[in-house]
Design an enzyme around this catalytic site. Structure first.
Site, PDB file in Angstrom:
ATOM      1  N   ASP A 139       0.852  -1.192   0.000  1.00 58.46           N
ATOM      2  CA  ASP A 139       0.000   0.000   0.000  1.00 58.46           C
ATOM      3  C   ASP A 139       0.892   1.248   0.000  1.00 58.46           C
ATOM      4  OD1 ASP A 139      -3.018   0.810   0.596  1.00 58.46           O
ATOM      5  OD2 ASP A 139      -1.716   2.170   1.734  1.00 58.46           O
ATOM      6  N   GLU A 182      -4.735   2.417  -4.245  1.00 57.05           N
ATOM      7  CA  GLU A 182      -3.267   2.481  -4.208  1.00 57.05           C
ATOM      8  C   GLU A 182      -2.698   1.191  -3.631  1.00 57.05           C
ATOM      9  OE1 GLU A 182      -5.405   4.294  -2.459  1.00 57.05           O
ATOM     10  OE2 GLU A 182      -4.682   4.717  -0.429  1.00 57.05           O
TER      11      GLU A 182
END
Lengths: 263, 134
Positions: A139, A182
């Site tokens: 992440d 993301e």
């Protein structure tokens, strides 16, 4: 008397017309022979004429068949040519659709659908062959702030850079894709969690080396990522492995980000 | 022939399916419309009536005939059927009948335009290939 050089037809016609031979038995015989000969000739001519007619008809027919055959052949060739091009078109379209349905539009990485397909296959293979795989959930740290501070364009570019950095660091048979937003998922086939750590270290180094595009010197955005790793356990479904990698990722976040944790 | 004679031909209205195009004829206006993909199980069943319609229309009267095509994918037998139709138009054109084809294609798919161009090669009547943006 010199020999008569005229055509035989004329000589006979003259002899038969000459009245001095009237009543002569030879004249009568010659007359009958002459008539018979003419008859034969006429019939022969008629036969030849009919035969020629048939031949001409057959010839014309052959020509017209040949022409029709040639024409059909040309049409067929054209149809085949066009058909081949339609097939090319469909194949291209098929490839484009295949790509669109398995690739992430922004980064060009595998999309979630392809990742899930590969996870299923890899889980089956692991069960069959008795070795495991490791998943890494990655992440991008503070991505929301990157978007808010620098705009979505730069945010998108950051994701593209992260994707590139990951791909450069991974091995040929590893697969990474965009899991969502993301978040990226890396699938390391036939790899223990211990071996996976060194690959993940390379990913982190690759990320650190890559400066963000467009940043002013000294004021650059430093893109870092938090990563959670989990090794597939025998009998475990792939979604359980994904969940454990997710939990490890949360731990990495809690530990201050820009690091990785193992499940 | 009088105009009425051309009106007698029953118009075709064949709704399209996934594998067959939408086909409509309008004898009164002298128009045929075809749209969609064509890979029918039985090509003769689909195109037979269309070819007969064109033949009968061209045999009667002297009114113009225009084809509006929005065909996308054609299988080999559909290609042959379209060539048959264009052949009929070519013969009619040779007898000074006014015939024309306009083939519309999606501007995002230039390949269709190239393929329409292949069909056009042997045609001496007006044959337009037009992009559409819808």
């Amino acid at each position: 008397m010199p020999p008569d050089r005229r055509p035989l037809d004329d000589i006979i016609e003259d002899l038969l017309a000459d009245s001095q031979y009237e009543g002569h038995p030879l004249r009568d015989a010659l007359n009958r022979l002459w008539t018979q000969s003419r008859d034969h000739l006429n019939r022969l001519e008629r036969i030849a004429h009919i035969s020629d007619g048939y031949q001409k008809m057959a010839f014309d027919q052959t020509i017209s068949l040949q022409q029709r055959y040639d024409r059909e052949l040309r049409r067929l060739e054209k149809a085949v040519r066009i058909s081949d091009r339609y097939q090319d078109m469909m194949r291209e379209l098929n490839n484009a659709l295949q790509d669109a349905s398995t690739r992430d539009h922004l980064t060009g990485l595998a999309n979630r659908r392809m990742l899930v397909d590969q996870l299923k296959m890899e889980t089956q293979r692991a069960e069959r062959q008795g070795h495991s795989y490791t998943l890494a959930m990655l992440d991008v740290d503070h991505f929301k702030q990157v978007n808010d501070l620098y705009g979505h364009d730069l945010g998108d570019r950051a994701l593209i850079e992260v994707a590139g950095a990951m791909q450069r660091a991974l091995r040929e048979y590893d697969l990474c894709g965009r899991w969502g937003g993301e978040e990226f998922l890396i699938l390391l086939p036939q790899t223990s969690i211990g071996a996976a750590c060194s690959v993940i270290e390379r990913v982190r180094e690759s990320l650190q080396r890559k400066p963000m595009p467009g940043e002013a010197p000294g004021t650059g955005i430093k893109i870092t990522a938090s990563i959670g790793l989990a090794e597939h356990q025998p009998g475990e479904g792939f979604s359980d492995t994904v969940n454990r990698a997710d939990e490890a990722l949360l731990e990495a976040k809690r530990a201050g980000r820009d690091c990785y944790r193992l499940a | 022939m009088t105009e009425e004679a051309t009106m007698i031909i029953d118009d075709l209205c064949i709704p399209g399916t996934q594998s067959t195009p939408d086909i409509r004829t309008d004898g009164a206006a002298g128009r045929i419309f075809m749209q969609g993909d064509s890979y029918p199980e039985n090509t003769l069943e689909l195109f037979g009536p269309v070819i007969s319609w064109v033949e009968r229309y061209l045999e009667t009267g002297d009114r113009p005939l225009t084809l509006e095509l929005r065909l996308i994918y054609l299988n080999t037998s559909s290609i042959k059927a379209m060539m048959d139709i264009f052949d009929l138009l070519e013969v009619a054109h040779g007898k000074s009948r006014i015939v024309a084809v306009t083939w519309y294609y999606d501007s995002r798919n230039e390949r269709v335009a190239e393929l329409a161009g292949e069909f056009r090669e042997d045609c001496s009547f007006p044959f337009d290939i037009q992009p559409r943006n819808d």
